[in-house]
Design a protein around this motif. Structure first.
Motif, short mmCIF file in Angstrom:
data_model
loop_
_atom_site.label_atom_id
_atom_site.label_comp_id
_atom_site.label_asym_id
_atom_site.label_seq_id
_atom_site.Cartn_x
_atom_site.Cartn_y
_atom_site.Cartn_z
N SER A 192 0.83 -1.21 0.00
CA SER A 192 0.00 0.00 0.00
C SER A 192 0.86 1.26 0.00
CB SER A 192 -0.92 0.00 1.22
OG SER A 192 -1.87 -1.04 1.15
N GLU A 193 1.92 1.24 0.77
CA GLU A 193 2.85 2.37 0.79
C GLU A 193 3.51 2.54 -0.57
OE1 GLU A 193 7.17 3.37 2.81
OE2 GLU A 193 5.72 2.19 3.99
N ALA A 194 3.85 1.43 -1.22
CA ALA A 194 4.50 1.49 -2.52
C ALA A 194 3.58 2.10 -3.57
CB ALA A 194 4.94 0.10 -2.95
N VAL A 195 2.33 1.64 -3.61
CA VAL A 195 1.37 2.15 -4.59
C VAL A 195 1.07 3.62 -4.35
CG1 VAL A 195 -1.01 1.96 -5.41
CG2 VAL A 195 0.37 -0.11 -5.05
N ALA A 196 0.95 4.00 -3.08
CA ALA A 196 0.63 5.39 -2.75
C ALA A 196 1.76 6.35 -3.13
CB ALA A 196 0.32 5.50 -1.26
N ALA A 197 2.97 5.83 -3.29
CA ALA A 197 4.12 6.70 -3.54
C ALA A 197 4.17 7.23 -4.96
CB ALA A 197 5.41 5.92 -3.24
N SER A 198 3.45 6.62 -5.91
CA SER A 198 3.56 7.00 -7.32
C SER A 198 2.21 6.92 -8.01
CB SER A 198 4.54 6.07 -8.05
OG SER A 198 5.76 5.93 -7.35
N ALA A 241 -8.13 -9.29 -14.68
CA ALA A 241 -7.36 -8.37 -13.84
C ALA A 241 -7.74 -6.92 -14.12
CB ALA A 241 -5.87 -8.57 -14.07
N ALA A 242 -7.99 -6.61 -15.39
CA ALA A 242 -8.39 -5.25 -15.75
C ALA A 242 -9.71 -4.89 -15.07
CB ALA A 242 -8.53 -5.13 -17.27
N ALA A 243 -10.64 -5.83 -15.06
CA ALA A 243 -11.93 -5.59 -14.41
C ALA A 243 -11.75 -5.44 -12.90
CB ALA A 243 -12.89 -6.74 -14.72
N TRP A 244 -10.86 -6.24 -12.33
CA TRP A 244 -10.60 -6.19 -10.89
C TRP A 244 -10.03 -4.84 -10.48
CZ3 TRP A 244 -6.19 -6.01 -7.67
CH2 TRP A 244 -6.39 -6.40 -6.33
N VAL A 245 -9.04 -4.36 -11.23
CA VAL A 245 -8.42 -3.07 -10.92
C VAL A 245 -9.43 -1.94 -11.13
CG1 VAL A 245 -6.65 -1.41 -11.64
CG2 VAL A 245 -6.07 -3.84 -11.38
N SER A 246 -10.19 -2.02 -12.22
CA SER A 246 -11.20 -0.99 -12.49
C SER A 246 -12.23 -0.93 -11.37
CB SER A 246 -11.89 -1.27 -13.82
OG SER A 246 -12.91 -0.34 -14.08
N GLY A 247 -12.61 -2.10 -10.87
CA GLY A 247 -13.58 -2.15 -9.78
C GLY A 247 -13.06 -1.57 -8.48
N ARG A 248 -11.75 -1.43 -8.39
CA ARG A 248 -11.14 -0.85 -7.19
C ARG A 248 -10.68 0.59 -7.43
NH1 ARG A 248 -9.78 -5.00 -3.67
NH2 ARG A 248 -8.00 -3.87 -2.77
N GLY A 249 -11.17 1.18 -8.55
CA GLY A 249 -10.93 2.60 -8.79
C GLY A 249 -9.68 2.93 -9.58
N GLY A 250 -8.98 1.92 -10.08
CA GLY A 250 -7.75 2.18 -10.82
C GLY A 250 -7.90 1.94 -12.31
N LEU A 273 -6.57 1.40 -4.75
CA LEU A 273 -6.09 1.70 -6.11
C LEU A 273 -6.79 2.91 -6.72
CD1 LEU A 273 -5.86 -1.93 -7.57
CD2 LEU A 273 -4.05 -0.56 -6.51
N THR A 274 -7.57 3.61 -5.94
CA THR A 274 -8.32 4.75 -6.46
C THR A 274 -7.38 5.78 -7.08
OG1 THR A 274 -10.00 4.46 -4.74
CG2 THR A 274 -9.94 6.59 -5.88
N GLY A 275 -7.61 6.07 -8.35
CA GLY A 275 -6.82 7.07 -9.06
C GLY A 275 -5.43 6.61 -9.45
N ARG A 276 -5.13 5.34 -9.28
CA ARG A 276 -3.80 4.81 -9.60
C ARG A 276 -3.83 4.03 -10.91
NH1 ARG A 276 -0.67 7.90 -6.37
NH2 ARG A 276 -1.77 8.14 -4.39
N ASP A 277 -2.70 4.05 -11.61
CA ASP A 277 -2.54 3.27 -12.83
C ASP A 277 -1.67 2.05 -12.53
OD1 ASP A 277 -3.99 5.16 -14.19
OD2 ASP A 277 -2.22 6.22 -14.97
N VAL A 278 -2.11 0.90 -12.98
CA VAL A 278 -1.39 -0.34 -12.77
C VAL A 278 -0.99 -0.90 -14.13
CG1 VAL A 278 -1.50 -2.70 -11.89
CG2 VAL A 278 -2.63 -0.84 -10.64
N VAL A 279 0.31 -1.14 -14.32
CA VAL A 279 0.83 -1.74 -15.54
C VAL A 279 1.39 -3.10 -15.16
CG1 VAL A 279 2.42 -1.50 -17.47
CG2 VAL A 279 1.42 0.55 -16.43
#
Length: 288
Positions: A52-58, A99-108, A80-86
């Motif tokens: 969580s700290e890692a994702v929040a950093a960027s 996975a795309a649907a999962w991330v989208s469902g969590r706001g990313g 993951l709200t407002g975050r981009d995941v590659v």
């Protein structure tokens, strides 16, 4: 230079971090085994204590993991709200879509990637990566992603990058198995591998000139044009049979040559014996 987080510090993940640092990007890293980050931290990366700290950093997080289930396990408690995941991990096209649907469902937002070079080549000339997902997301992150290698965007379907990745590795892995199988045939007769492999490697590099350019071959396959002017399925099938029988007599594993022979047997049975070897495509591809 945009900040970026990299989660997963195996050889590929470490190579990505090194390339990003070299290009001047602030990089935050996290790995299950913290010690894998030590050298990267010494080189300028920032170690995060938790995912969580890692994702929040960027604003963007790159994943380099064993497979997609690892993403769920690592990010299950992360906002993951407002975050981009590659995700540059390997899995199936369907896994990428899920996975795309999962991330989208969590706001990313989610972008799939398939790295087409080994870790030492990441960030160097000749490296390239397939991507698929939202075009606006790719366009936004492309300058940073280009640090890892040439970017090849395939379309909005999240599964396309993994499809191309797996299809390319289908060619690669089969060629590697064929190379080792052929070497085993020779060494089973008491011949040193060194007497055979130089010619075999030359043959691998000569294959494109033998079968024609990719565009030419693709055009023939798309229209089902198999004229049989050079190497017919019957002729090539006879060779496949000889390889299988030689393998049996030599005590070498027969699964690979048996599979190849089965393609020719089925093509001939379907009436393609006088057609070119490319007629195998008609029994390999799904029927519509």
């Amino acid at each position: 230079m945009s900040a970026v987080t990299v989660i997963g510090l195996g050889p590929m993940g470490r190579a990505m971090v090194t390339a990003l640092l070299r290009a001047g990007h602030p990089v935050t890293v996290w790995n299950r085994t913290p010690s894998r980050a030590d050298a990267l931290v010494d080189a300028g990366a920032t170690r995060a204590g938790t995912p969580s700290e890692a994702v929040a950093a960027s604003p963007v997080t790159i994943l380099s993991l064993t497979d997609y289930p690892a993403m769920y396990d690592i990010l299950k408690s992360t906002d993951l709200t407002g975050r981009d995941v590659v995700n540059l991990s390997s899995d199936t096209p369907d896994a990428s879509r899920e996975a795309a649907a999962w991330v989208s469902g969590r706001g990313g937002r989610f972008l799939t990637g398939g790295v087409m070079v080994p870790a030492p080549a990441v960030g160097n000339p000749g490296a390239y990566v397939y991507y698929s997902g939202p075009k606006d997301l790719f366009t936004t992150r492309e300058p940073m992603l280009a640090v890892l290698g040439g970017t090849r965007y395939l379309g909005a379907d999240p599964g396309l990058a993994q499809l191309f990745y797996q299809a390319n590795l289908d060619v690669f892995l089969t060629a590697l198995s064929a190379l080792l199988h052929a070497t085993a045939l020779v060494t089973a007769a008491g011949v040193p591998a060194g007497d055979f492999l130089p010619d075999a490697m030359d043959l691998l590099t000569a294959v494109p000139s033998m079968v024609g350019g990719g565009a030419e071959l693709a055009a023939a396959l798309e229209v089902g044009d198999h004229p049989g002017e050079l190497s017919t399925a019957t002729m090539m099938g006879a060779t496949a049979d000889h390889i299988l029988r030689t393998s049996e007599r030599s005590g070498v594993d027969t699964l690979l040559p048996a599979a190849v022979k089965s393609h020719y047997d089925r093509a001939i049975a379907a009436g393609h014996g006088s057609a070119d070897w490319t007629a195998l495509y008609e029994v390999i591809r799904p029927r519509t």
